[in-house]
Scaffold this active site. Structure first.
Site, PDB file in Angstrom:
ATOM      1  N   ASP A  23      -7.819  90.964  37.717  1.00  0.00           N
ATOM      2  CA  ASP A  23      -7.407  92.361  37.879  1.00  0.00           C
ATOM      3  C   ASP A  23      -8.642  93.251  37.786  1.00  0.00           C
ATOM      4  OD1 ASP A  23      -4.691  91.830  38.043  1.00  0.00           O
ATOM      5  OD2 ASP A  23      -4.453  91.826  35.874  1.00  0.00           O
ATOM      6  N   ASP A  30      -1.392  91.164  33.579  1.00  0.00           N
ATOM      7  CA  ASP A  30      -0.955  91.931  32.413  1.00  0.00           C
ATOM      8  C   ASP A  30       0.502  92.367  32.503  1.00  0.00           C
ATOM      9  OD1 ASP A  30      -1.139  93.894  34.347  1.00  0.00           O
ATOM     10  OD2 ASP A  30      -2.964  94.797  33.531  1.00  0.00           O
ATOM     11  N   ASP A  88       3.519  89.630  36.887  1.00  0.00           N
ATOM     12  CA  ASP A  88       2.406  88.683  37.040  1.00  0.00           C
ATOM     13  C   ASP A  88       2.768  87.294  36.524  1.00  0.00           C
ATOM     14  OD1 ASP A  88       0.513  90.391  38.205  1.00  0.00           O
ATOM     15  OD2 ASP A  88      -0.038  91.232  36.269  1.00  0.00           O
TER      16      ASP A  88
END
Length: 1037
Positions: free
Chosen positions: A455, A756, A760
């Site tokens: 990310d 997070d 996901d």
């Protein structure tokens, strides 16, 4: 070796079935001590029992649901409503509460909506629990609550004491046989030689076994303490509550009945409770009931169960039941029995240990047969075959003891256990470095990672966000403290500023609360906090705005919608919708814009393009862009649905999220190590590209692609483009999952993925290594991850990869060292037995050698910290041979040297060293034993580097290694000089000591010479810049 190991392999997937594990364990059943060997892995019998118990609990919960639906149906037709009476115990009344813990537990767990409404709903429940739904639990009542309703803790297995580890170590079959042999030897010895000389041989074996058991138990006990600390860290969950009228964070274990808990997307429901208020609260109960369909929670379905997950929305609940009174508590008790699957290295090394163990077993049997046959033939030749004495029995018993001890040395039980030791050490170090390893296998698998899909926000960037620019009324302004607030008020009409404050303060999931000192504190996500901070800085009042308007409906932000919307009731009775989110998405929902005069005007295509240019300009400066929009709704349209179009654009906000210090260097380290870094983000593509270039991720040859474009690629295009993708922007969680799938299955990559959010979870589960963020990560993401990055820092991820590589190379060093000892000990004893009819190394001496090469060797070599050189080589491939050609070269070279030297000493030592006298044989055997041990000591130092000549680098920095070497040498001196009665040794003069050390030390230049001999390198996979897709479909044939 690799060809024979295929029989002992498990498939590569990280979640093995019980059937696959059972079949594998059957193949590796040649184990001296199953109790110790399989301590840290799954107990398959208990796992099956736990699964059955879990199914029973889920079945009971489903039955309760059915009963509730039937009851509701009956009530619908009969209108049967009767008052309910709960008999409160005297103890509960005296503590100031109006309902017993079992009654409230049954009400909530049974979803008894009828009695719930008869009591009077959540307000009356709160009164019975002596709390206010606004203020929460009062500090003064904490003790009473704990006494009546209990603690939020679950029953856990008690920790094993040190004596339990001693008891487990004693379950080693070969050690038990040796103890029996020692007892028999003492009995025969006393009968023939008398006291005390008759007990020495047997007592020596018992003392050696005792030493092995104590050292083994101490090592295992230390590991268990490390795993216990890690287990505590894994179970830490932070809960947001209101207590004493203040919003605060506490540990899940400190939660009390009556606490007001704030829930948001991705949270785990920390206890059983009842819904107070909230919006779009969707609960996933599959972990508890087994049902995949999420449940809507509202006033009509207010019951929340511990252990379930918030799939969407937000809300408040009052805690009614904690700990073992909840169904989740009962379920957690069974889940503790499951254990972990074997790690890939444990699987490989158990196969190696099984093969070597079979060879050693054959050698032990042959050695015993050769010694026994020679002895019997000698007796027959001398005419003594018909007369047998106790001395003859002692000789045969001694032969048997030597054979059993050869099995002790030959079966390298320490190989798979060294992996556990190394992992425990690495996990402890990583925890100190802000990485919590949830699954053992992830730590070593990370060492083979070829790709990291990361990310952007919070991982590559600091996640400390501030509003840096704002575009409003056709004007762009930089935010630079209080002056910018004055500038905003001077240049923007008051009505527009009022609408801006409404958009910021009404459409938020965060809160502004007062801390102990009366200062404003913002609770919420970094993005929301940045907006609220700007709203306060520009002169807005959060409390006043929230009181002036009533929130009617909320659609919380999630990674699929990429926007948050709210519907509010105006003081004059009107209804207004606010929307904020990804700039391109919100812009498409707008057909009006506030112009430079503060008026709402139409937004033609040309003006929309100008706005889009502003967004791209902000994004190219590495700013996260958000659009804020508003829409007034006519009462005829109703107020239940939040509109998806017809909005008026208020402003574009540019939020600065700086790149973390050290990220660029960490990315460079990854590239040098053959690890490709890919950024997968939901942000604007221009923002993503700017950050990626700053981090060194996006190169000239790389591709930056948007999620919608990626989803539309054909399989042929994917084969061509996927290897070149370095940035994916505006992606959905499904895009991340798809990318991981293609990288793993199409290109054979070992993929690590960061995540997070709740959505996901599939990508984290699918990846070889799932990395959840500890700060920004939701409980759902953490639960599906293998490693939790506690500081959300990309550099920590690189550190995990470095430790993973260190584990792999450390185990290779240990295997090289142990196999050398195996080969020499087996061959020297077997050849000596065949030629001279006796073994130069006694049972006691072999037990000491086993301790050096097993527990102490593992401590020394398997716990060495990583060095920077590990990240300058490409990753180890999935199918790469574990025992490499350089390792075989070192093993055979060192074994050959030791066998030649020890062979010369064994067969011609007395003559060469001019040893004479009645104890010449004992002196020679002591020299052979001493030289053999020092060969292992120096070879342990040689094994620190498999291919490099400089073996001393960092040796004195490794306290464990240095301590083990020093302890081994010190104890060897004690054995030879002072424990000769038990160890069958005699004290040596300084010349003999010097000779023994010299024989060992010569192995060091020999190791340097061996490393200069070229051997063919094992085939390695091509570097990440030159992918070749794996064959698929018809190509496989």
């Amino acid at each position: 070796m690799e060809k024979y190991l295929k029989e002992f392999e498990l498939d590569e997937h990280k979640n093995h079935t019980v059937e696959a594990l059972s079949k594998w364990r059957l193949a590796v059943r040649l184990v001296k001590n199953p109790l110790r060997r399989f301590r840290h892995v799954a107990d398959l019998v208990k796992r099956v029992q736990a699964e059955e118990k879990k199914k029973k609990i889920q079945y009971q919960l489903r039955k309760i649901r059915v009963a509730v639906y039937v009851q509701k149906a009956v009530e619908h037709f009969t209108n049967a409503v009767g008052p309910v009476e709960f008999k409160t115990s005297e103890k509960t009344r005296e503590a100031g509460f109006g309902i017993d813990p079992d009654d409230i537990a049954t009400l909530v767990c049974g979803h008894d909506y009828k009695n719930y409404t008869n009591i009077g709903g959540v307000e009356e429940i709160a009164k019975k629990l002596s709390v206010s739904v606004e203020e929460g639990v009062n500090q003064d009542s904490i003790h009473n609550r704990q006494q009546i309703y209990g603690l939020n803790r679950y029953t856990e297995k008690p920790s094993k004491s040190f004596l339990m580890f001693v008891w487990e170590a004693l379950h080693d079959l070969t050690l038990i046989i040796l103890i029996v042999c020692a007892v028999v030897s003492i009995g025969i010895g006393i009968a023939t030689e008398g006291w005390p000389s008759g007990v020495y041989d047997g007592l020596g074996i018992i003392l050696s076994v005792f030493l092995v058991v104590v050292v083994t138990a101490t090592s295992d006990y230390q590991q268990s303490l490390q795993f216990k600390d890690l287990d505590k860290e894994k179970k830490k969950i932070v809960v947001h509550i209101t207590r004493n009228g203040k919003r605060q964070k506490i540990s899940i274990y400190d939660l009390l009945v009556g606490d007001i808990v704030h829930l948001s997307t991705g949270d785990q429901v920390p206890a059983d409770g009842i819904f107070i208020s909230g919006y779009s609260l969707l609960i996933d109960e599959s972990s508890l009931t087994g049902e995949s369909e999420p449940v809507d929670i509202d006033e009509r379905r207010p019951f929340l169960l511990s252990g379930t997950k918030v799939q969407d929305g937000q809300g408040k609940m009052i805690v009614t039941t904690v700990g073992m009174r909840t169904e989740w508590g009962k379920l957690m008790e069974t889940l503790n029995e499951g254990g972990e699957n074997e790690t890939p290295l444990q699987v490989k090394l158990q196969g190696v240990a099984t093969i070597i163990g079979k060879i050693g077993l054959a050698f032990a049997v042959l050695t015993f047969l050769v010694l026994t046959v020679r002895f019997v033939v000698e007796k027959a030749t001398n005419g003594d075959f018909s007369s047998w004495s106790s001395n003859d029995a002692m000789k045969l018993l001694n032969y048997f003891s030597i054979a059993v001890t050869i099995i002790v040395v030959a079966i390298p039980e320490g190989l798979p256990l060294a992996v556990t030791l190394s992992l425990a050490f690495a996990m402890k170090k990583l925890m100190n470095d802000r990485a919590l390893v949830r699954h053992l296998s992830a730590c070593e698998t990370m060492g083979s990672a070829t790709c990291i899909c990361t990310d952007k926000t919070g991982t590559l960037t600091t996640n400390h966000m501030v509003v840096n620019k704002i575009w409003i009324c056709d004007k762009a302004m930089e935010i630079t403290g209080n002056e910018s607030a004055d500038k905003l008020k001077a240049e923007i009409p008051e009505e527009v500023i009022s609408i801006l404050w409404q958009a910021i303060f009404q459409n938020t999931s965060s809160e502004v609360v007062k801390d102990k000192d009366g200062n404003n504190t913002i609770l919420g996500t970094p993005t929301e906090s940045a907006l609220l901070e700007y709203g306060l800085l520009s002169g807005g009042d959060f409390g006043a705005e929230r009181k002036a308007y009533k929130i009617l409906k909320v659609e919380p932000f999630n990674s699929v919608r990429k926007k948050m919307s709210v519907l509010v009731g105006l003081p004059d009775g009107g209804v207004r919708a606010f929307c904020k989110g990804a700039s391109e998405i919100i812009l498409k929902m707008c057909d009006k814009i506030i112009d430079c005069n503060g008026n709402a005007v139409d937004l033609p295509e040309e003006q929309a393009k100008n706005v889009s240019d502003v967004i791209n300009e902000f994004a190219s400066e590495a700013l996260r862009t958000l659009c804020l929009a508003v829409k007034d709704i006519n009462e005829t349209e109703g107020e239940t649905r939040i509109p998806d179009d017809g909005y008026t654009l208020i402003a574009i906000v540019g939020i600065k999220d700086p790149v973390r210090p050290g990220v660029k260097e960490a990315v460079e380290t990854c590239l040098a190590a053959g690890i490709t870094v890919r950024m997968v983000t939901g942000d604007n593509i221009n923002t993503a590209k700017a950050i990626a270039k700053e981090c060194g991720i996006l190169t000239e040859d790389g591709i930056a692609i948007e999620g919608p474009e990626f989803r539309n690629l054909s399989p042929e295009q994917l084969k061509e483009i996927v290897p070149k993708i370095q940035v994916m922007a505006r992606s959905l969680p499904l895009d991340k999952h798809t990318l991981v799938n293609h990288l793993r299955n199409m290109f054979g990559e070992v993929v690590a993925v960061t995540g997070d959010g709740t959505n996901d979870a599939p990508a984290l589960h699918e990846a070889d290594i799932g990395l959840a963020m500890g700060i920004a990560g939701t409980e759902v993401a953490k639960e599906n991850a293998d490693v939790i990055i506690m500081d959300d820092n990309f550099s920590t991820i690189v550190n995990v990869a470095k430790w993973g590589r260190a584990i792999y190379i450390n185990i290779q060093k240990f295997v090289q060292f142990q196999l050398t000892v195996n080969v020499v000990a087996l061959v020297i004893n077997f050849v000596s037995a065949c030629i001279i009819g006796s073994a130069p190394l006694t049972a006691v001496q072999l037990l000491w050698v086993n301790l050096i090469m097993d527990t102490l060797g593992a401590l020394a070599l398997a716990t060495e910290p990583p060095n920077d050189g590990l990240m300058k080589r490409i990753p180890v491939g999935r199918k790469t041979s574990f025992i490499t050609k350089p390792m075989w070269r070192n093993i055979f070279g060192q074994s050959l040297y030791q066998l030649i030297v020890l062979g010369i000493l064994t067969f011609d030592g007395k003559k060469l060293l001019r040893i004479t006298g009645s104890d010449a044989t004992k002196v020679l055997n002591t020299i052979i034993f001493n030289s053999f041990v020092f060969c292992q000591v120096f070879n342990e130092i040689n094994s620190r580097e498999i291919e490099k000549i400089n073996i001393f680098r960092g040796m004195f920095d490794s306290k464990v290694f240095f301590s083990v070497i020093f302890s081994t040498v010190a104890f060897q001196v004690v054995i030879v000089e002072f424990l000769g009665t038990f160890a069958s040794t005699v004290p040596l003069n300084w010349q003999m000591w010097l000779l023994s050390v010299l024989i060992g030390a010569i192995s060091m230049p020999i190791a340097a010479i061996l490393k200069c001999i070229p051997v063919g390198k094992d085939a390695v996979k091509q570097h990440h810049d030159g992918y070749e897709a794996l064959p698929s479909g018809p190509d496989i044939a």
